[in-house]
Design an enzyme around this catalytic site. Structure first.
Site, PDB file in Angstrom:
ATOM      1  N   LYS A  74       0.852  -1.194   0.000  1.00  0.00           N
ATOM      2  CA  LYS A  74       0.000   0.000   0.000  1.00  0.00           C
ATOM      3  C   LYS A  74       0.884   1.239   0.000  1.00  0.00           C
ATOM      4  CE  LYS A  74      -3.910   2.052   2.561  1.00  0.00           C
ATOM      5  NZ  LYS A  74      -4.873   1.884   3.671  1.00  0.00           N
ATOM      6  N   SER A 152      -9.834   2.085   2.727  1.00  0.00           N
ATOM      7  CA  SER A 152      -8.950   2.839   1.864  1.00  0.00           C
ATOM      8  C   SER A 152      -7.925   1.963   1.139  1.00  0.00           C
ATOM      9  CB  SER A 152      -8.200   3.886   2.687  1.00  0.00           C
ATOM     10  OG  SER A 152      -7.378   3.242   3.655  1.00  0.00           O
ATOM     11  N   SER A 176     -10.250  -0.305   6.952  1.00  0.00           N
ATOM     12  CA  SER A 176      -9.659  -0.224   5.612  1.00  0.00           C
ATOM     13  C   SER A 176      -8.958  -1.471   5.105  1.00  0.00           C
ATOM     14  CB  SER A 176      -8.682   0.942   5.541  1.00  0.00           C
ATOM     15  OG  SER A 176      -9.410   2.123   5.381  1.00  0.00           O
TER      16      SER A 176
HETATM   17  N1  GLN Z   1     -13.427   4.415   6.038  1.00  0.00           N
HETATM   18  C1  GLN Z   1     -12.909   4.875   7.293  1.00  0.00           C
HETATM   19  C2  GLN Z   1     -12.496   6.321   7.165  1.00  0.00           C
HETATM   20  O1  GLN Z   1     -12.718   6.894   6.155  1.00  0.00           O
HETATM   21  C3  GLN Z   1     -11.756   4.019   7.714  1.00  0.00           C
HETATM   22  C4  GLN Z   1     -10.499   4.291   6.970  1.00  0.00           C
HETATM   23  C5  GLN Z   1      -9.344   3.440   7.379  1.00  0.00           C
HETATM   24  O2  GLN Z   1      -9.498   2.398   8.032  1.00  0.00           O
HETATM   25  N2  GLN Z   1      -8.164   3.899   7.022  1.00  0.00           N
HETATM   26  O3  GLN Z   1     -11.975   6.904   8.053  1.00  0.00           O
END
Ligand code: GLN
Length: 494
Positions: A74, A152, A176
């Protein structure tokens, strides 16, 4: 079409029927021919060089199980000498001067880094539509509609689902790893807070962020976690616990395992096909000798509101370092220092990141701190206590990972709350710092993957992986690949 696991690749390399250079080149050419936009950057020469080194290590017998296996990273992880963008314009030209500990650990196991995967900007999002580098297509998309891969870690999920990489790293602050794993039919594991070092992993919300593996199988996740985890003196929140072999309990029987079903995870808003698939999974566990009981997580409805104060508050502080002075973008045509900050940040950050910074700064400002930030911290404690009480009655908590399967691209971008609601089941786990996994649980009537969510007590990743692995011995949902991929992949990494 069968999927290619790390375990299979490891056996191939061990037998000498493929070299790391061959595997790496095979995946690199798949990446090049893919139209999913799963990668932000690929450094072909660096990957091939790592593969050569791995082949040499194998020849001298100095290797681990994963030596020579290419894995996608990532783009939130710093790799020395490599562009590291975190999905943001502000870091578009940032080349990291050092390597994240998690990546270093993987490299010392001989893993080859295959490129940097696309992601929501600064890991804020649930659909990968917040990336400066464009959105990612879910390989499970249908002819009639393009679906999001989740976020994400959407690039990592799409890459593994489309077999552009046999596994990938992800990070999970509120879901995410698990939510994109659910949307793309993968196994995704968020380890306990502190298991994997955060050094060199660009910070979103430091009290919640955790790195973890995205793979096809639980066995592969255990192998990856073995390579990723470990104490790191460079991260003060890293846990100083003895090294564990996460594969050690995989084959244990589930006879007598107590599974807790929280009714709060099966209420309004849950897709009915997903509910049925989760009920079917529960029956499979019962057949394996598990005992199912209802447990209560009465404060889970407070998780989303408390997360959306705590995470932005921490983000507003973490992201203050991106000001045009030392890192990445500096806007042109400014009049003085303040103007430079303002122009750089307004040009460099996307809308969702700006929204979080503003919410966070507001929640932390004097006069509002007690009403928002302190209150959110108190709710976090209640949520964490709920899990502790539930684990007095069961060994693992089971539910759906997401309330819906992958949704259509563009369908939620104008309504942030509907986007945030996607993480309703995953966020409580981050607030409590617990390990959890999403594993494939079957397909909805329209053919979309559904994720089964397993949550374990603190530091019980081995148990969690044992439960996931046993489920994967009696089901084969995790072996299914999207049709579009099954038809096109014929390469050497069979
Ligand atoms: N979707 C959640 C957010 O937007 C979690 C994101 C994540 O786990 N990095 O904060």
């Amino acid at each position: 079409m069968t999927i290619t696991t790390l375990a299979k690749l490891s056996a191939l390399l061990e037998k000498g029927s493929a070299s790391s250079v061959e595997l790496t080149q095979d995946y690199l050419s798949k990446i090049e021919n893919s139209d999913l936009n799963a990668f932000i950057s690929v450094d072909v020469d660096a990957s091939v060089e790592q593969a050569r080194k791995a082949d040499r290590s194998r020849q001298t017998g100095n290797h681990s199980k994963l030596t020579g296996i290419p894995v996608a990273q990532k783009d939130i992880f710093c790799i020395e000498g490599t562009q590291t963008t975190c999905g943001s314009k502000i870091l578009e030209n940032f080349v990291s001067p050092y390597t994240a500990t998690v990546i270093d650990n993987m490299h010392s196991h001989g893993i080859v880094s295959l490129g940097k995967t696309n992601m929501d900007e600064f890991a804020m999002g649930s659909s990968n539509e917040n990336s400066y580098f464009g959105s990612v297509k879910n390989p499970w998309s249908q002819e009639t509609q393009t679906l999001v891969p989740g976020g994400s870690s959407g690039g990592s999920a799409a890459a593994v689902a489309a077999q552009l990489a046999p596994a990938a790293t992800g990070t999970d602050t509120g879901g995410s790893i698990r939510q994109p794993a659910a949307f793309c039919n993968l196994t995704g594991v968020k380890p306990s807070y502190g298991r994997c070092s955060r050094y060199g992993m660009i910070a979103f919300a430091s009290s919640l962020d955790q790195a973890g593996p995205m793979t096809h199988t639980a066995e592969d996740a255990a192998l990856m976690l073995n390579a990723m985890a470990g104490f790191d003196a460079k991260d003060s929140t890293s846990l100083d616990v003895p090294r564990e072999d996460f594969t050690s309990l995989l084959d244990n029987s589930l006879e007598g395992l107590k599974i807790g079903l929280p009714k709060e995870f099966f209420g309004e808003g849950l897709d009915s096909d997903i509910a049925t698939l989760i009920e079917n999974a529960v029956k499979e566990f019962e057949k394996m000798g598990a005992i199912v009981k209802e447990v209560a997580l009465p404060n889970s409805h407070l998780a989303l509101p408390s997360y959306y104060v705590i995470a932005p508050a921490e983000a507003s502080s973490n992201l203050s370092r991106f000001d045009g002075v030392r890192y990445g973008l500096r806007a042109e045509g400014y009049t003085d220092l303040n103007d430079m900050y303002e122009k750089t940040r307004s040009e460099g950050f996307g809308d969702e990141v700006k929204r979080r910074i503003m919410i966070g700064a507001y929640a932390l400002s004097s006069g509002y701190y007690d009403a928002y930030y302190s209150k959110a911290q108190k709710l976090r404690r209640l949520i964490s206590n709920d899990f502790s009480s539930a684990f007095e009655q069961c060994d693992v908590i089971l539910g759906p990972t997401t309330p819906s399967p992958a949704f259509e691209a563009g369908s939620r971008t104008s309504d942030p709350v509907s986007m945030y609601l996607n993480d309703i089941y995953t966020i409580p786990v981050n607030l409590a710092g617990l390990p959890a996994a999403s594993i494939p649980a079957g397909f909805t009537q329209s053919g979309l993957p559904a994720g089964l969510h397993l949550i374990a007590p603190y530091l019980q990743e081995s148990k969690l992986l044992n439960i996931a692995h046993q489920y994967q011995q009696v089901t084969d949902w995790h072996l299914e690949a999207p049709k579009s991929i099954a038809e096109t992949i014929t390469g050497g990494a069979k």
